[in-house]
Design a protein around this motif. Structure first.
Motif, PDB file in Angstrom:
ATOM      1  N   GLY B 190      64.182  25.738  -8.317  1.00 11.49           N
ATOM      2  CA  GLY B 190      65.593  26.157  -8.401  1.00 11.49           C
ATOM      3  C   GLY B 190      65.919  27.274  -7.436  1.00 11.49           C
ATOM      4  O   GLY B 190      65.048  27.788  -6.725  1.00 11.49           O
ATOM      5  N   THR B 191      67.178  27.638  -7.428  1.00 11.02           N
ATOM      6  CA  THR B 191      67.656  28.700  -6.549  1.00 11.02           C
ATOM      7  C   THR B 191      68.333  29.782  -7.381  1.00 11.02           C
ATOM      8  O   THR B 191      69.179  29.500  -8.220  1.00 11.02           O
ATOM      9  CB  THR B 191      68.683  28.147  -5.536  1.00 11.02           C
ATOM     10  OG1 THR B 191      68.035  27.161  -4.730  1.00 11.02           O
ATOM     11  CG2 THR B 191      69.220  29.250  -4.630  1.00 11.02           C
ATOM     12  N   LYS B 192      67.945  31.006  -7.146  1.00 10.98           N
ATOM     13  CA  LYS B 192      68.541  32.153  -7.834  1.00 10.98           C
ATOM     14  C   LYS B 192      69.216  33.039  -6.789  1.00 10.98           C
ATOM     15  O   LYS B 192      68.677  33.213  -5.683  1.00 10.98           O
ATOM     16  CB  LYS B 192      67.453  32.947  -8.567  1.00 10.98           C
ATOM     17  CG  LYS B 192      66.737  32.150  -9.671  1.00 10.98           C
ATOM     18  CD  LYS B 192      67.616  32.021 -10.895  1.00 10.98           C
ATOM     19  CE  LYS B 192      66.891  31.295 -12.030  1.00 10.98           C
ATOM     20  NZ  LYS B 192      67.751  31.204 -13.249  1.00 10.98           N
ATOM     21  N   ILE B 193      70.355  33.609  -7.160  1.00  9.01           N
ATOM     22  CA  ILE B 193      71.045  34.491  -6.211  1.00  9.01           C
ATOM     23  C   ILE B 193      71.181  35.902  -6.793  1.00  9.01           C
ATOM     24  O   ILE B 193      71.011  36.100  -7.983  1.00  9.01           O
ATOM     25  CB  ILE B 193      72.439  33.949  -5.821  1.00  9.01           C
ATOM     26  CG1 ILE B 193      73.357  33.805  -7.043  1.00  9.01           C
ATOM     27  CG2 ILE B 193      72.307  32.626  -5.086  1.00  9.01           C
ATOM     28  CD1 ILE B 193      74.805  33.521  -6.695  1.00  9.01           C
ATOM     29  N   PHE B 194      71.512  36.815  -5.894  1.00 10.17           N
ATOM     30  CA  PHE B 194      71.734  38.231  -6.251  1.00 10.17           C
ATOM     31  C   PHE B 194      70.491  38.847  -6.906  1.00 10.17           C
ATOM     32  O   PHE B 194      70.596  39.611  -7.868  1.00 10.17           O
ATOM     33  CB  PHE B 194      72.921  38.375  -7.216  1.00 10.17           C
ATOM     34  CG  PHE B 194      74.241  37.912  -6.645  1.00 10.17           C
ATOM     35  CD1 PHE B 194      74.440  37.856  -5.273  1.00 10.17           C
ATOM     36  CD2 PHE B 194      75.291  37.537  -7.477  1.00 10.17           C
ATOM     37  CE1 PHE B 194      75.659  37.428  -4.741  1.00 10.17           C
ATOM     38  CE2 PHE B 194      76.510  37.131  -6.961  1.00 10.17           C
ATOM     39  CZ  PHE B 194      76.696  37.072  -5.584  1.00 10.17           C
ATOM     40  N   ILE B 195      69.311  38.529  -6.394  1.00 12.30           N
ATOM     41  CA  ILE B 195      68.079  39.052  -6.982  1.00 12.30           C
ATOM     42  C   ILE B 195      67.712  40.361  -6.287  1.00 12.30           C
ATOM     43  O   ILE B 195      67.277  40.373  -5.129  1.00 12.30           O
ATOM     44  CB  ILE B 195      66.928  38.021  -6.866  1.00 12.30           C
ATOM     45  CG1 ILE B 195      67.383  36.667  -7.429  1.00 12.30           C
ATOM     46  CG2 ILE B 195      65.687  38.557  -7.578  1.00 12.30           C
ATOM     47  CD1 ILE B 195      67.986  36.719  -8.829  1.00 12.30           C
ATOM     48  N   THR B 196      67.893  41.447  -7.033  1.00 13.15           N
ATOM     49  CA  THR B 196      67.628  42.777  -6.504  1.00 13.15           C
ATOM     50  C   THR B 196      66.125  42.966  -6.288  1.00 13.15           C
ATOM     51  O   THR B 196      65.345  42.699  -7.199  1.00 13.15           O
ATOM     52  CB  THR B 196      68.172  43.833  -7.488  1.00 13.15           C
ATOM     53  OG1 THR B 196      69.570  43.609  -7.649  1.00 13.15           O
ATOM     54  CG2 THR B 196      67.950  45.234  -6.975  1.00 13.15           C
ATOM     55  N   TYR B 197      65.757  43.401  -5.096  1.00 14.32           N
ATOM     56  CA  TYR B 197      64.348  43.559  -4.722  1.00 14.32           C
ATOM     57  C   TYR B 197      63.564  42.267  -4.959  1.00 14.32           C
ATOM     58  O   TYR B 197      62.392  42.303  -5.328  1.00 14.32           O
ATOM     59  CB  TYR B 197      63.705  44.745  -5.442  1.00 14.32           C
ATOM     60  CG  TYR B 197      64.005  46.074  -4.783  1.00 14.32           C
ATOM     61  CD1 TYR B 197      63.193  46.558  -3.748  1.00 14.32           C
ATOM     62  CD2 TYR B 197      65.113  46.821  -5.151  1.00 14.32           C
ATOM     63  CE1 TYR B 197      63.484  47.753  -3.128  1.00 14.32           C
ATOM     64  CE2 TYR B 197      65.408  48.029  -4.532  1.00 14.32           C
ATOM     65  CZ  TYR B 197      64.591  48.495  -3.516  1.00 14.32           C
ATOM     66  OH  TYR B 197      64.880  49.679  -2.893  1.00 14.32           O
ATOM     67  N   GLY B 198      64.225  41.133  -4.749  1.00 14.72           N
ATOM     68  CA  GLY B 198      63.539  39.839  -4.886  1.00 14.72           C
ATOM     69  C   GLY B 198      62.423  39.696  -3.857  1.00 14.72           C
ATOM     70  O   GLY B 198      61.422  39.014  -4.093  1.00 14.72           O
ATOM     71  N   GLU B 199      62.591  40.322  -2.728  1.00 14.93           N
ATOM     72  CA  GLU B 199      61.554  40.340  -1.696  1.00 14.93           C
ATOM     73  C   GLU B 199      61.661  41.690  -0.998  1.00 14.93           C
ATOM     74  O   GLU B 199      62.766  42.231  -0.841  1.00 14.93           O
ATOM     75  CB  GLU B 199      61.788  39.181  -0.704  1.00 14.93           C
ATOM     76  CG  GLU B 199      60.815  39.123   0.451  1.00 14.93           C
ATOM     77  CD  GLU B 199      59.369  38.967   0.012  1.00 14.93           C
ATOM     78  OE1 GLU B 199      59.079  38.040  -0.755  1.00 14.93           O
ATOM     79  OE2 GLU B 199      58.525  39.796   0.428  1.00 14.93           O
ATOM     80  N   HIS B 200      60.507  42.255  -0.614  1.00 15.51           N
ATOM     81  CA  HIS B 200      60.521  43.580   0.028  1.00 15.51           C
ATOM     82  C   HIS B 200      59.139  43.887   0.553  1.00 15.51           C
ATOM     83  O   HIS B 200      58.212  43.074   0.411  1.00 15.51           O
ATOM     84  CB  HIS B 200      60.983  44.638  -0.981  1.00 15.51           C
ATOM     85  CG  HIS B 200      60.118  44.736  -2.201  1.00 15.51           C
ATOM     86  ND1 HIS B 200      58.852  45.286  -2.157  1.00 15.51           N
ATOM     87  CD2 HIS B 200      60.296  44.326  -3.490  1.00 15.51           C
ATOM     88  CE1 HIS B 200      58.311  45.224  -3.377  1.00 15.51           C
ATOM     89  NE2 HIS B 200      59.161  44.639  -4.197  1.00 15.51           N
ATOM     90  N   VAL B 247      60.320  31.889  -2.299  1.00 16.22           N
ATOM     91  CA  VAL B 247      60.656  32.363  -0.962  1.00 16.22           C
ATOM     92  C   VAL B 247      62.040  33.016  -0.968  1.00 16.22           C
ATOM     93  O   VAL B 247      62.955  32.552  -1.649  1.00 16.22           O
ATOM     94  CB  VAL B 247      60.657  31.172   0.020  1.00 16.22           C
ATOM     95  CG1 VAL B 247      61.171  31.601   1.406  1.00 16.22           C
ATOM     96  CG2 VAL B 247      59.270  30.573   0.141  1.00 16.22           C
ATOM     97  N   CYS B 248      62.176  34.067  -0.210  1.00 14.63           N
ATOM     98  CA  CYS B 248      63.503  34.674  -0.024  1.00 14.63           C
ATOM     99  C   CYS B 248      64.220  33.933   1.096  1.00 14.63           C
ATOM    100  O   CYS B 248      63.783  33.944   2.245  1.00 14.63           O
ATOM    101  CB  CYS B 248      63.349  36.157   0.314  1.00 14.63           C
ATOM    102  SG  CYS B 248      64.942  36.946   0.650  1.00 14.63           S
ATOM    103  N   ALA B 249      65.328  33.284   0.741  1.00 13.98           N
ATOM    104  CA  ALA B 249      66.051  32.464   1.718  1.00 13.98           C
ATOM    105  C   ALA B 249      67.123  33.253   2.451  1.00 13.98           C
ATOM    106  O   ALA B 249      67.668  32.775   3.447  1.00 13.98           O
ATOM    107  CB  ALA B 249      66.691  31.272   1.007  1.00 13.98           C
ATOM    108  N   GLY B 250      67.411  34.440   1.970  1.00 14.09           N
ATOM    109  CA  GLY B 250      68.442  35.232   2.649  1.00 14.09           C
ATOM    110  C   GLY B 250      68.734  36.489   1.863  1.00 14.09           C
ATOM    111  O   GLY B 250      68.364  36.592   0.688  1.00 14.09           O
ATOM    112  N   ILE B 251      69.353  37.465   2.536  1.00 16.65           N
ATOM    113  CA  ILE B 251      69.793  38.667   1.829  1.00 16.65           C
ATOM    114  C   ILE B 251      71.290  38.845   2.053  1.00 16.65           C
ATOM    115  O   ILE B 251      71.836  38.393   3.053  1.00 16.65           O
ATOM    116  CB  ILE B 251      69.024  39.937   2.256  1.00 16.65           C
ATOM    117  CG1 ILE B 251      69.160  40.193   3.759  1.00 16.65           C
ATOM    118  CG2 ILE B 251      67.555  39.836   1.864  1.00 16.65           C
ATOM    119  CD1 ILE B 251      68.537  41.499   4.204  1.00 16.65           C
TER     120      ILE B 251
END
Lengths: 596, 596
Positions: B190-200, B247-251
């Motif tokens: 699935g796809t999740k949006i607005f994930i704070t510090y999802g990748e860093h 995977v982080c697809a975008g910020i």
């Protein structure tokens, strides 16, 4: 999202709630509503199709500076040229200089359209018009002849050069110097900051109006003179000559209005001074600048309305499109506009925007009467009314611009925080309106210390009596469509009446307490007056419905007036309390102020 | 401008206005105020000296993404490492997993400090703590053993993966899938949006808590399960293994919080699904996530306090430094803090900030009692109180964050609009707090529909009785220092009492009207409760002064409580009117909603 100019709304307001019909009937305004509607319609289309589309790009690109030359965003120059070619720059100016001399109530509507489409674009015209007005009122005929036709055409733009690093709200502190030359011109030296469109690439020349001091001038505000300082000097034949010694030393990195360059301007850096021409008399510059500032204050109020309207349209569109959760009577996922709390946000946005617009248009209308009525006593009365309403219109409308655009973000939820959506830009853009052209605190002080006291309070009391009459008419109607709007409005007006009496006494006896309560007093004024103005328009709509008209806009006007009275004008009680009982706590809080 | 953590203020509040002294005396909190003060002091110094300095840089640089890797601003990683090394990440966690199990009232203060220093930094710890709490409450021992020690140490960070493009406030609409494997693990897609510090790039691993649906799950919120999905899989020996299929697809390009990456996360894009581990029971994920959300809601309220405090400090510093105009009793140009209207703005900022903090700390205190009191009945009562206060603390404090930071810009005048000043960033940062972790509208609905109705209204009525007692104590004191704070507070509490009765009836009989009035009701609650909390602290200060103490902070606390009562709590009357008389106009405005 596209912008739809609120042509019908404004036309309806002008017809039902201003003196424009009367001025037309008297023949002092040589227009018909057919023409006014056509002008509004054309301008609305131009704003929506030519100006609005590049606003997001302008925000993203911003302005850049290199070697003193400022580059505006892509599309700005083309939009500006199309706008001037269509003749929009000179609608408010005198016909003698190529203008159309339209009433301020109509030109305020146009100002709203340009600024709703793009405030970074619209502010340029606001400043040019301010400069035109100052020159028209105070410039020598020769200066007018050289500068006004080009400015009215928009070929040259105008600026206001007031602020210096140490002289913001306090113009008495300004230090820029002007030295008279044998040929009657002046040489200007100094640095001005926050100069909107101080330098740009969208027009041939820039006409700076600059405040400066003569060497022998008295200290304070009585030693300030006003000068015209063109970017390029003008030859006798009207062609452009040498570059004057005025240079853009830098542009600001701002929260919003990225498309509009905010410049630091240096005059006379190269040595001999920038060549300037005196406007009006020596040492009387502030009075001349005030001509410009008062109209600019109304225009900035209109900017608040403009951004509020744009934010409101965007929020409604999103709330109708975005589906989330269940709502009674809706199958499947409901558009969020079906949720009562979202309805409340949208209605708040709509009601605040309409009230702000009503305040600005009523101010504009009073200005028109002050200029056009045949009877000098009536003109003077109208001017006193306009003077009183101007700070209210400026401060309330710009506060509304901030509040409404912030609510617009909220309606969008998480998407509102993402810049691509466009909702966030409105808040960033609107935030300056409460600051420039006199901070809203200064507007409140102006209202309380200089405007309330006109004619010993008779001016304000007459206006309050008028608002009370509107409230009583609504109550007398006893119509379910108005809910409890009548009594709520009457309470707000009564609260304003009591607070006004207290403030009039304080201005005389306890000035610090008057100042400490100025801001809630101004808001209270706007709550009562705004509610009354919306109700007046709604009463007209009610009469039309009673006569059989079925346009749904009529019902909407009544519902907005009702919502405002029942949900927003009710703030009046608390504001009255803050005005009458809150000032002591402001002035006796030294312990807090010392600690921070 | 440097940040000074309000250590004394918070320490005083904890001592005089929470049950912490009582919990210490009972021995259920094994701490002394010497220790608490030392912790606050250390944390305050760390926040001011290590975190605050890089906040402006972080805002300017923002985050970047390349090939799925997110780079945070310069200095973020170093600050984060120093922070975890100093042990600050685990202060709220259980000792069993390496935490310090400090009371929530104390850890809330620390959360304020980190977020005042830099909210883009602070939010990372808020989310990690939320994930720690969810795993502590609902995770199987094996999961706890693998993940909690590393998360408590801060070596691994945590995230909350709830939102999907079609599922924002409405989690029932979420579609991410989870498929059970033979080995007991799950595969997540699935796809999740607005994930704070999802990748860093600031910690070794990222522990995602993800909501998803099993193939045979019931529709709606009863078919949602919670999973742990680590970025890097964890080997049996605790070392890190392969990169999971997440995977982080975008910020996002956001209005503010530029230093904090807001990510779109894709799970199972590469084919076989991201490996996840069930938390709690299948289809009970939402209940587990709510553990996390409730505490996160309080923490977001604290973020609002934090940014408000920072903005207030900045505005006071500017107003003491900036000279402009004349003021009574000041020679030459006066610092703008001497002007009554500026005083009003600063006092509003200080009072709103302190009231918001009081609401958050009282909520935290109720949570502590709900966890620590020996008597189960007292614990249940404290939990009901915490449940009721949480939405008020979240919504009021985040609204205050916006209002106060906007006022902070206003105090700065034109300089406030220039990004370099730093004032504008606070507004940009604070604007999200009213949206994430449940929009403020949802908080109001939660308060009205689920929290007021606890014990048939007995919970809320007991709290109101307590606020009334405070107001009566102030009135009985009849002390000039309190001005008219007593009667003004009593009126606010009475207005709340009446509005509460109306709302309780409506929840039963007219739910749409209850929803339409939820937002002004919540604000009314905060006006009365906030005023009472500030007055309670001020009463303590008054008693100390009466006993001879001379610390100027004591007088300041009284002045703040007085200002709040006389100038802000007075909003209560209008809010009551909007609650009781305004809902009809919201629900009968279809004509407006159709037109826009």
């Amino acid at each position: 999202m596209s912008y739809r100019a609120p042509v019908e709304e404004i036309s309806y307001f002008l017809k039902t709630s201003t003196s424009l019909p009367e001025l037309m009937a008297q023949g002092v305004v040589d227009l018909s509503f057919d023409v006014v509607d056509a002008v509004l319609d054309e301008a609305g289309k131009f704003a929506g199709s030519v100006v609005a589309p590049f606003d997001r790009v302008a925000d993203k690109q911003g302005c850049t500076i290199k070697d003193g030359a400022v580059t505006t965003p892509e599309g700005m120059r083309a939009a500006y040229e199309a706008w001037t070619e269509a003749g929009w720059c000179g609608v408010a100016a005198e016909e003698e200089f190529g203008g159309q001399n339209l009433p301020t109530s109509v030109t305020s509507a146009l100002t709203e359209f340009w600024n709703a489409a793009s405030p970074a674009f619209g502010i340029c015209g606001v400043l040019t018009l301010g400069a035109i007005e100052a020159l028209t009122a105070h410039g020598a005929p020769q200066l007018q002849h050289i500068f006004l036709p080009k400015m009215v055409a928009g070929t040259w733009t105008g600026t206001m050069n007031l602020t210096e690093p140490q002289a913001g709200s306090d113009l008495a502190a300004l230090r820029s110097k002007a030295v008279k030359q044998a040929d009657g011109t002046y040489r200007i030296f100094g640095t001005k900051i926050f100069i909107t469109y101080g330098e740009h690439d969208i027009a041939e020349n820039i006409v700076h109006l600059v405040l400066a001091r003569l060497p022998d001038a008295p200290a304070g505000t009585r030693g300030i003179s006003l000068f015209v300082v063109p970017k390029f000097l003008v030859n006798e034949d009207g062609s452009l000559g040498a570059h004057n010694d005025v240079v853009c030393a830098g542009i600001e990195h701002k929260l919003g209005l990225h498309g509009s360059p905010t410049c630091t301007m240096t005059f006379g850096e190269k040595g001999e001074g920038a060549i300037g021409y005196l406007v009006g008399e020596e040492n009387r510059g502030l009075a001349c600048m005030f001509t410009m500032m008062n109209n600019a204050r109304l225009a900035v109020g209109v900017q608040g309305v403009a951004v509020a309207e744009r934010a409101t349209q965007r929020a409604f569109a999103y709330a109708k499109d975005r589906k989330q959760g269940k709502a009674p009577g809706v199958e499947g996922s409901a558009p969020i506009i079906a949720h009562p709390d979202v309805k409340r946000m949208l209605l708040t946005m709509r009601a605040e925007t309409d009230a702000a617009r009503a305040l600005c248009l009523k101010t504009a209308d009073a200005l028109d009467r002050s200029r056009l009525l045949p009877d000098p006593i009536a003109r003077a009365a109208a001017l006193a009314e306009a003077s009183l309403l101007t700070p209210v219109a400026k401060a309330f409308s710009t506060d509304a611009g901030i509040e409404v655009s912030s609510l617009g973000i909220q309606v969008h939820g998480g998407m509102g925080y993402v810049e691509e959506t466009g909702a966030a830009q409105h808040l960033r853009d609107a935030r300056i309106f409460a600051i420039y052209e006199g901070t809203n605190g200064i507007q409140a002080i102006d209202l309380v210390t200089r405007k309330l006291t006109q004619e010993g309070g008779d001016v304000v009391n007459a206006l309050i009596a008028d608002y009370r009459e509107t409230a009583e008419e609504v109550s007398a109607l006893n119509a379910p469509d108005f809910g409890h709007a009548g009594p709520r409005l009457a309470e707000a007006v009564d609260a304003l009446g009591r607070a006004t009496r207290v403030m009039l006494d304080r201005v005389a006896d306890e000035p610090a307490k008057a100042l400490a309560a100025a801001t809630p007093y101004l808001r209270l004024y706007a709550r009562a007056a705004g509610g009354a103005f919306l109700a007046r328009t709604a009463l007209a709509a009610y009469a039309e419905r009673a006569g059989g008209a079925t346009d749904p806009r009529l019902a909407a006007r009544i519902a907005v007036a009702r919502f405002f009275a029942e949900n927003l004008a009710v703030e009046a009680k608390g504001l009255e309390e803050a005005v009458t009982g809150g000032a002591g706590g402001v002035l006796e809080a030294e312990a807090v102020l010392a600690i921070g």
